[in-house]
Design an enzyme around this catalytic site. Structure first.
Site, PDB file in Angstrom:
ATOM      1  N   ARG A 166     -42.240  29.197 -19.774  1.00  0.00           N
ATOM      2  CA  ARG A 166     -40.887  30.150 -19.110  1.00  0.00           C
ATOM      3  C   ARG A 166     -41.881  30.610 -16.828  1.00  0.00           C
ATOM      4  O   ARG A 166     -41.276  31.172 -16.575  1.00  0.00           O
ATOM      5  CB  ARG A 166     -40.276  31.319 -19.443  1.00  0.00           C
ATOM      6  N   SER A 217     -30.236  32.986 -21.006  1.00  0.00           N
ATOM      7  CA  SER A 217     -31.044  33.838 -21.893  1.00  0.00           C
ATOM      8  C   SER A 217     -31.162  34.692 -20.853  1.00  0.00           C
ATOM      9  O   SER A 217     -31.807  34.640 -19.705  1.00  0.00           O
ATOM     10  CB  SER A 217     -32.616  33.708 -22.305  1.00  0.00           C
ATOM     11  N   GLU A 287     -36.816  37.151 -18.432  1.00  0.00           N
ATOM     12  CA  GLU A 287     -36.285  35.577 -17.933  1.00  0.00           C
ATOM     13  C   GLU A 287     -35.708  35.556 -16.337  1.00  0.00           C
ATOM     14  O   GLU A 287     -36.242  34.250 -15.667  1.00  0.00           O
ATOM     15  CB  GLU A 287     -35.912  34.284 -18.831  1.00  0.00           C
TER      16      GLU A 287
END
Length: 296
Positions: A166, A217, A287
């Site tokens: 990520r 998310s 995130e």
């Protein structure tokens, strides 16, 4: 300078999937690469801070006035496909679900999982978005970028980009993604690819709150664990602050119940982090990209 058009004092909540955001001093949606480059040049020549947004997923913008130019890439939707080689050249604003369906119809294999990612190609490369062990970096050949400081345009090969879970260097440097070259496996069975794509989409919509405004998310998964699982184990699903709520469908989703503001959401993120750290000894790293905050 040609092809410079922008609006002033635009409400950015209309351009984020969580439906929260402040006001942009200047705002523009370029139709193509040339317009995008001209806008970057204009911002540099006029000493304006420049920020790029794509689909607005995984993005929390503070409810403040944001000085400078905000560019939304969603109209940059050119896709060039070489069916025999599997090489695909896409502008930064192409939506992943759109690309996924086009690839399947062309018999190109390897992009079926992207149908459930509500982001653009540029944003997904920048955030190194993915699903389970998959990410767009796996298919990347090169990225075309513009340096907002020097205004130099260059093409960077994948081997020269330090992708991590990520994370990509584009989150920290001055390089803005214009387009990308990707490689997929040609000569796939179109019927099977379309079926897999639809199954992947159904799995996402059955287990995630696609019917409500959300980021996607919220937290990165910690090593050998899942953020959603940790949050659910603490009984936090359904917990609310103001108009922000931890989804009852999936613990790693925060939804906006129509009146949330950026403070509600940031406070909820902080509470989740505190409770998981206190009870599980694990710090959940967001995130979500945050604009207009002094975070962390």
């Amino acid at each position: 300078m040609k092809n410079i058009t922008f609006k002033e004092k635009i409400n950015l909540s209309n351009y984020t999937t969580i439906k929260v955001g402040g006001f942009a001093e200047y705002f523009s949606k370029p139709n193509n690469t040339d317009e995008f480059i001209n806008l970057i040049n204009w911002a540099s020549l006029n000493n304006q801070k420049c920020r790029i947004i794509g689909a607005g997923s995984n993005l929390l913008i503070n409810n403040i006035f944001l000085k400078g130019l905000t560019i939304c890439t969603k109209k940059m939707r050119s896709i060039k496909i070489e069916s025999h080689s599997g090489i695909v050249e896409v502008e930064a604003g192409v939506m992943l679900p759109t690309m996924s369906n086009i690839l399947a119809k062309k018999g190109l294999q390897g992009g079926e999982w992207t149908v459930g990612i509500p982001g653009t190609v540029g944003g997904s490369i920048c955030m190194n978005a993915g699903s389970k062990q998959l990410s767009l970096a796996n298919n990347l050949l090169s990225v075309r970028v513009i340096d907002t400081k020097t205004l130099k345009i260059s093409e960077i090969e994948k081997k020269d980009i330090n992708f991590q879970y990520r994370f990509s260097p584009f989150q920290q440097n001055n390089l803005m993604i214009i387009s990308a070259k990707l490689l997929f496996e040609p000569k796939g069975n179109i019927e099977q690819l379309l079926e897999t794509t639809q199954k992947n989409l159904k799995k996402k919509t059955d287990t995630q709150p696609y019917h409500l405004p959300s980021f996607g998310s919220v937290f990165k998964n910690p090593t050998n664990n899942y953020a959603g699982k940790l949050i659910e184990e603490l009984g936090l699903k359904g917990f609310k602050i103001g108009g922000a709520e931890i989804s009852t469908m999936h613990g790693n989703f925060i939804v906006n119940n129509s009146f949330a503001n950026s403070k509600d959401i940031l406070d909820l993120i902080t509470v989740i982090q505190q409770k998981v750290l206190q009870k599980k000894g694990i710090f959940l790293e967001p995130e979500v990209r945050m604009i207009g905050f002094d975070y962390p």
